[in-house]
Scaffold this active site. Structure first.
Site, PDB file in Angstrom:
ATOM      1  N   SER A 135       0.871  -1.181   0.000  1.00  0.00           N
ATOM      2  CA  SER A 135       0.000   0.000   0.000  1.00  0.00           C
ATOM      3  C   SER A 135       0.905   1.227   0.000  1.00  0.00           C
ATOM      4  O   SER A 135       2.077   1.140   0.402  1.00  0.00           O
ATOM      5  CB  SER A 135      -0.837   0.008   1.289  1.00  0.00           C
ATOM      6  OG  SER A 135      -1.467   1.247   1.496  1.00  0.00           O
ATOM      7  N   TYR A 148      -1.824  -1.008  10.518  1.00  0.00           N
ATOM      8  CA  TYR A 148      -1.835  -1.069   9.049  1.00  0.00           C
ATOM      9  C   TYR A 148      -0.532  -0.476   8.503  1.00  0.00           C
ATOM     10  O   TYR A 148       0.127  -1.074   7.644  1.00  0.00           O
ATOM     11  CB  TYR A 148      -3.054  -0.325   8.503  1.00  0.00           C
ATOM     12  CG  TYR A 148      -3.315  -0.566   7.026  1.00  0.00           C
ATOM     13  CD1 TYR A 148      -3.858  -1.770   6.587  1.00  0.00           C
ATOM     14  CD2 TYR A 148      -3.028   0.402   6.068  1.00  0.00           C
ATOM     15  CE1 TYR A 148      -4.109  -1.998   5.231  1.00  0.00           C
ATOM     16  CE2 TYR A 148      -3.269   0.185   4.710  1.00  0.00           C
ATOM     17  CZ  TYR A 148      -3.810  -1.019   4.300  1.00  0.00           C
ATOM     18  OH  TYR A 148      -4.050  -1.251   2.955  1.00  0.00           O
TER      19      TYR A 148
HETATM   20  N1  LIG Z   1      -8.741  -0.409  -1.118  1.00  0.00           N
HETATM   21  C1  LIG Z   1      -7.729   0.390  -0.868  1.00  0.00           C
HETATM   22  O1  LIG Z   1      -7.901   1.617  -0.750  1.00  0.00           O
HETATM   23  C2  LIG Z   1      -6.323  -0.175  -0.747  1.00  0.00           C
HETATM   24  C3  LIG Z   1      -5.248   0.733  -0.834  1.00  0.00           C
HETATM   25  C4  LIG Z   1      -3.960   0.228  -0.727  1.00  0.00           C
HETATM   26  C5  LIG Z   1      -3.745  -1.129  -0.552  1.00  0.00           C
HETATM   27  N2  LIG Z   1      -4.807  -1.972  -0.467  1.00  0.00           N
HETATM   28  C6  LIG Z   1      -4.520  -3.393  -0.267  1.00  0.00           C
HETATM   29  O2  LIG Z   1      -5.058  -4.125  -1.338  1.00  0.00           O
HETATM   30  C7  LIG Z   1      -5.275  -5.478  -0.937  1.00  0.00           C
HETATM   31  C8  LIG Z   1      -6.660  -5.897  -1.381  1.00  0.00           C
HETATM   32  O3  LIG Z   1      -7.607  -5.133  -0.649  1.00  0.00           O
HETATM   33  P1  LIG Z   1      -8.981  -4.614  -1.278  1.00  0.00           P
HETATM   34  O4  LIG Z   1      -8.970  -3.143  -1.222  1.00  0.00           O
HETATM   35  O5  LIG Z   1      -9.255  -5.294  -2.551  1.00  0.00           O
HETATM   36  O6  LIG Z   1      -9.959  -5.064  -0.103  1.00  0.00           O
HETATM   37  P2  LIG Z   1     -11.158  -6.106  -0.059  1.00  0.00           P
HETATM   38  O7  LIG Z   1     -11.560  -6.113   1.364  1.00  0.00           O
HETATM   39  O8  LIG Z   1     -12.144  -5.783  -1.117  1.00  0.00           O
HETATM   40  O9  LIG Z   1     -10.464  -7.495  -0.474  1.00  0.00           O
HETATM   41  C9  LIG Z   1      -9.614  -8.188   0.379  1.00  0.00           C
HETATM   42  C10 LIG Z   1      -9.802  -9.683   0.122  1.00  0.00           C
HETATM   43  O10 LIG Z   1      -8.878 -10.382   0.961  1.00  0.00           O
HETATM   44  C11 LIG Z   1      -9.568 -11.483   1.533  1.00  0.00           C
HETATM   45  N3  LIG Z   1      -8.919 -11.860   2.795  1.00  0.00           N
HETATM   46  C12 LIG Z   1      -8.751 -11.108   3.913  1.00  0.00           C
HETATM   47  N4  LIG Z   1      -8.147 -11.818   4.861  1.00  0.00           N
HETATM   48  C13 LIG Z   1      -7.920 -13.055   4.346  1.00  0.00           C
HETATM   49  C14 LIG Z   1      -7.331 -14.233   4.869  1.00  0.00           C
HETATM   50  N5  LIG Z   1      -6.877 -14.318   6.126  1.00  0.00           N
HETATM   51  N6  LIG Z   1      -7.234 -15.311   4.049  1.00  0.00           N
HETATM   52  C15 LIG Z   1      -7.719 -15.274   2.768  1.00  0.00           C
HETATM   53  N7  LIG Z   1      -8.299 -14.181   2.246  1.00  0.00           N
HETATM   54  C16 LIG Z   1      -8.396 -13.087   3.016  1.00  0.00           C
HETATM   55  C17 LIG Z   1     -10.990 -10.972   1.769  1.00  0.00           C
HETATM   56  O11 LIG Z   1     -11.931 -12.040   1.925  1.00  0.00           O
HETATM   57  C18 LIG Z   1     -11.213 -10.162   0.493  1.00  0.00           C
HETATM   58  O12 LIG Z   1     -11.762 -10.938  -0.552  1.00  0.00           O
HETATM   59  C19 LIG Z   1      -5.060  -5.495   0.576  1.00  0.00           C
HETATM   60  O13 LIG Z   1      -3.793  -6.027   0.871  1.00  0.00           O
HETATM   61  C20 LIG Z   1      -5.131  -4.025   0.957  1.00  0.00           C
HETATM   62  O14 LIG Z   1      -4.433  -3.746   2.132  1.00  0.00           O
HETATM   63  C21 LIG Z   1      -6.097  -1.530  -0.567  1.00  0.00           C
END
Ligand SMILES: NC(=O)c1ccc[n+]([C@@H]2O[C@H](COP(=O)([O-])OP(=O)(O)OC[C@H]3O[C@@H](n4cnc5c(N)ncnc54)[C@H](O)[C@@H]3O)[C@@H](O)[C@H]2O)c1
Length: 262
Positions: A135, A148
């Site tokens: 991130s 985080y």
């Molecule tokens: N959305 C944002 O603004 C953002 C910004 C920067 C980084 N990220 C990162 O992107 C990645 C994806 O996040 P997203 O935004 O798509 O969120 P999201 O919540 O839509 O998706 C996350 C997915 O990870 C799965 N997950 C969580 N814990 C798990 C576990 N223990 N085992 C298996 N699956 C698991 C969830 O079921 C979900 O499908 C994450 O690492 C998040 O930190 C997101």
């Protein structure tokens, strides 16, 4: 790396960024895509793209080993492993030890387990690719959540270390977006930090475009928000000034939070 004819495993593939990556990899002509998630929606994504689903908890090393063994058995080899599953929990240092441990295990240790599980075969073949979703919080900070910020910095550090030690045979990229419209951001809307991130948030499809481009270039840092590069340079060139700026932003958000509670 081009995805055509490649085999990719994507954790967190049931929703958000991970699902967009699965869809895009399939559209690019990947030979196999494994949609790994603890959420049963992984099965729908796999059915939609003609891939395989794996229901796993990435914080459990045995689950990651099973995931890698089953994907290898099904497709012969894994070309690209994407450690993308992540959670946003906690606030300050008073976040419970249970939550610190949980976010550490998901946002960092899952990447360690994946590297352990896939590197032997990749090194034996003399090629392979690891993509970590960290991130912008891993390059800068997260104002609302110390756990985080810390775990995402750790994910970036691990990706760098892997790149140094196993590159150039094994390629490593690190995806560092700022706000992206997914459940993670949407479920926090109303909170000043999420509202702030929303201003420049991008779609998951844009993130997938950037990933395809970054993988094709075999670039370490994949930044869907180019402005993050400027913030990183500001932080590196004058740390004191960057900290002062972040304190001001934190105060503004705190004031907005308090005003919202009145
Ligand atoms: N959305 C944002 O603004 C953002 C910004 C920067 C980084 N990220 C990162 O992107 C990645 C994806 O996040 P997203 O935004 O798509 O969120 P999201 O919540 O839509 O998706 C996350 C997915 O990870 C799965 N997950 C969580 N814990 C798990 C576990 N223990 N085992 C298996 N699956 C698991 C969830 O079921 C979900 O499908 C994450 O690492 C998040 O930190 C997101």
């Amino acid at each position: 790396m081009l995805l055509k004819d490649k085999v990719a495993v994507v954790t967190g593939g049931a929703g958000g960024i991970g699902r967009a990556l699965c869809r895009r990899f399939a559209a690019e002509g990947a030979r196999g895509v494994v949609v790994a998630d603890r959420d049963e929606r992984a099965r729908e994504v796999a059915a939609e793209i003609g891939g395989r689903a794996a229901i796993v908890d990435v914080s459990n090393e045995a689950d990651i080993q099973r995931l890698v063994a089953e994907a290898t058995e099904a497709y012969g080899a894994i070309d690209l492993f994407v450690s993308n599953a992540g959670v946003l929990v906690g606030t300050d240092v008073n976040t419970s030890n249970t939550d610190w441990q949980r976010i550490w295990d998901i946002n960092l240790m899952a990447h360690v387990y994946a590297a352990r599980a896939v590197l032997p075969a990749m090194l034996a073949r003399g090629e392979g690719y690891l993509l970590s979703t960290a991130s912008a919080a891993g390059l800068l900070t997260s104002l609302g959540s110390a756990p985080y910020a810390v775990t995402k910095h750790a994910a970036v550090a691990l990706a760098e270390w892997l790149s140094i030690h196993y590159g150039p045979a094994v390629k490593v990229s690190c995806l560092c977006p700022q706000g992206v419209f997914t459940d993670m951001l949407n479920s926090n809307l109303g909170d000043p930090e999420a509202e702030f991130l929303k201003l420049e948030a991008v779609t998951v499809e844009h993130v997938a475009d950037c990933v395809i481009e970054g993988l094709a270039d075999e670039r370490f840092l994949i930044l869907p928000h180019p402005i993050v590069n400027k913030y990183v340079n500001n932080r590196a060139s004058d740390h004191e000034r960057w900290l002062r700026g972040m304190r001001r932003l934190k105060d503004q958000m705190q004031a907005a939070r308090e005003a919202g509670q009145k």
